[in-house]
Design a protein around this motif. Sequence first.
Motif, short mmCIF file in Angstrom:
data_model
loop_
_atom_site.label_atom_id
_atom_site.label_comp_id
_atom_site.label_asym_id
_atom_site.label_seq_id
_atom_site.Cartn_x
_atom_site.Cartn_y
_atom_site.Cartn_z
N VAL A 168 0.83 -1.21 0.00
CA VAL A 168 0.00 0.00 0.00
C VAL A 168 0.86 1.25 0.00
O VAL A 168 1.81 1.37 0.78
CB VAL A 168 -0.92 0.02 1.24
CG1 VAL A 168 -1.74 1.32 1.27
CG2 VAL A 168 -1.85 -1.19 1.24
N VAL A 169 0.53 2.18 -0.88
CA VAL A 169 1.16 3.51 -0.89
C VAL A 169 0.05 4.57 -0.89
O VAL A 169 -1.10 4.27 -1.20
CB VAL A 169 2.09 3.68 -2.11
CG1 VAL A 169 3.42 3.01 -1.89
CG2 VAL A 169 1.43 3.16 -3.38
N SER A 170 0.44 5.79 -0.56
CA SER A 170 -0.55 6.86 -0.38
C SER A 170 -0.31 8.02 -1.33
O SER A 170 0.84 8.39 -1.60
CB SER A 170 -0.49 7.39 1.07
OG SER A 170 -0.65 6.35 2.00
N ALA A 200 -5.62 6.85 -2.71
CA ALA A 200 -5.78 8.23 -3.17
C ALA A 200 -7.13 8.76 -2.71
O ALA A 200 -7.73 9.61 -3.39
CB ALA A 200 -5.66 8.30 -4.69
N CYS A 201 -7.59 8.25 -1.57
CA CYS A 201 -8.91 8.65 -1.08
C CYS A 201 -9.04 10.16 -0.97
O CYS A 201 -10.03 10.75 -1.40
CB CYS A 201 -9.19 7.99 0.28
SG CYS A 201 -9.59 6.23 0.17
N ILE A 202 -8.00 10.81 -0.43
CA ILE A 202 -8.14 12.25 -0.20
C ILE A 202 -7.52 13.08 -1.33
O ILE A 202 -7.82 14.25 -1.48
CB ILE A 202 -7.52 12.65 1.16
CG1 ILE A 202 -8.08 13.98 1.65
CG2 ILE A 202 -5.99 12.68 1.11
CD1 ILE A 202 -7.80 14.28 3.09
N GLY A 203 -6.67 12.45 -2.15
CA GLY A 203 -6.00 13.24 -3.18
C GLY A 203 -6.41 12.94 -4.60
O GLY A 203 -6.07 13.69 -5.52
N GLY A 204 -7.14 11.84 -4.80
CA GLY A 204 -7.40 11.39 -6.15
C GLY A 204 -8.19 12.35 -7.01
O GLY A 204 -8.04 12.35 -8.24
N TRP A 205 -9.04 13.17 -6.39
CA TRP A 205 -9.86 14.07 -7.20
C TRP A 205 -9.29 15.48 -7.27
O TRP A 205 -9.90 16.38 -7.84
CB TRP A 205 -11.30 14.12 -6.70
CG TRP A 205 -12.27 14.20 -7.84
CD1 TRP A 205 -12.74 15.33 -8.46
CD2 TRP A 205 -12.87 13.11 -8.54
NE1 TRP A 205 -13.59 15.03 -9.48
CE2 TRP A 205 -13.70 13.65 -9.56
CE3 TRP A 205 -12.80 11.73 -8.42
CZ2 TRP A 205 -14.44 12.86 -10.42
CZ3 TRP A 205 -13.54 10.94 -9.27
CH2 TRP A 205 -14.35 11.50 -10.26
N VAL A 206 -8.08 15.68 -6.71
CA VAL A 206 -7.48 17.01 -6.80
C VAL A 206 -6.09 16.97 -7.43
O VAL A 206 -5.71 17.90 -8.16
CB VAL A 206 -7.45 17.68 -5.41
CG1 VAL A 206 -6.42 17.05 -4.48
CG2 VAL A 206 -7.21 19.18 -5.50
N LEU A 207 -5.33 15.90 -7.22
CA LEU A 207 -3.97 15.83 -7.77
C LEU A 207 -3.94 15.91 -9.30
O LEU A 207 -3.07 16.60 -9.87
CB LEU A 207 -3.26 14.57 -7.28
CG LEU A 207 -2.83 14.57 -5.81
CD1 LEU A 207 -2.28 13.21 -5.42
CD2 LEU A 207 -1.80 15.67 -5.53
#
Length: 477
Positions: A168-170, A200-207
């Motif tokens: 797992v990576v974040s 990418a729960c918190i970053g997937g829609w902004v990165l």
Amino acid sequence: MSPGAPADQVLDELRALRAGDLPTHGGRTLAYVYDSGLAGLDELAAAAHALASSANGLDPTAFPSLLRMENDVVATAAGLLGGGPATVGSVTSGGTESCLLAVQAARDARPDLERPRMVLATTAHAAFHKGAHYFGVEAVTVPVDPRTFRADPAAMAAAIDDRTVLVVVSAPSYAHGVVDPVAPVAAAAAARGVRCHVDACIGGWVLPYFRRLGVDVPDFDLSVPGVTSLSVDLHKYAYCPKGTSVLLHADASLRRPQFFASARWPGYTMLNSTLQSTRSGGPLAAAWAVLRHVGDAGYERLAARTLEAVRTLRAGIESIDGLRVLGEPGSSLLSITGVADEFDVFTVADEMTGRNWYVQPQFGFGSSPANLHLTVTAANRGSEAELLGDLAAAVAAAREAGPVRLPADLLDVIAALDPDTLTAGQFAGLLAAARLEGAGVPKRMAEVNTMLAAASPALRERLLVEFLSAMYTVHPA
């Protein structure tokens, strides 16, 4: 038997209850909630939710509208996050469910292993430890770089063995907003025939939008060779109502172990794509409506506002005497701490609460000192000066107040507690020693947080479980 209350009265009571909650709009709550600042978006989501709330996602053949909407949402997520023609996915109730399913699918894909393991950086979300606990998978935690808080690819690769079912990576990790080096870790996992999940729960829609706006975002999505699954929450930077998340798999064979079927009873054959069976169509419909309404261009504009706020806040924080930003954040999350022991960050949090801001305290762990977490959203654009002014004043007040010091007898009580044998009586004794018995949740939390920081992580977990149990104990009238 008492008569039911009139509808207006019930709603008035609900409004009165909600008045005591943290604000969910306006950017003053920098954790837990995500505010786009767009007029009318809440009303659209609520209307869509109402239209589908009575539909049941248990059976897509009975409610084909939900099937269509879920496939639409998954396709949108896959298109944004490097999915190919074979990519499949599921809409879940939130990031934790998506992470749990990634663990469960990896475990069930290897039924030959009696004691499966998964490799995690120490900064991986606690949901993976929950998955380890629920599904009997040993969590092997690997230290991160003590300065940048990024996962160490060589150490991650070295931790993979013949029992490893998942790495797992974040993107990014929640605690510090740091994007892990996904590509080398995924390559190491692929070389051993092991699945690699990107949280990418918190970053997937902004990165992806930050990248369009010129930010040097490292490769992290399904286009990276070796990445087999990815989770992204829609109730975060897609600004959909809670709770909706998407779990993407690179192909259907990887997703298949996630599904559950049982015909071993006289009722209908149970067939589930997620952990839930019955699930309201409301959250899915609301997410579908919001995604369609905001659109790709709209999300790029929201990301631009978020990026401007992040840059302004980071520069402002680093100009406040005594504060520093931890790690090398590459997304929309900032964690701040003191440069020396001049003041207590938990007192800063209390002072910010008194100024109508909520910043989230985080305890020290490994090389990460106690700090304050800020989740920056599009709604923070325009109020940066006010936030920074109040933060500077909060630091000054905390410096004047001095460090929080616990009584020696309280520290002795904490030192004597064993998390494995803690009793309700001992917990009550600790509350009494801390003068918290019968007081409810105190308005200022610095002393409580300092007490919890003095406990080991295992004892802190046990104490908070007891506290949670006490909060959710109801005594019938």
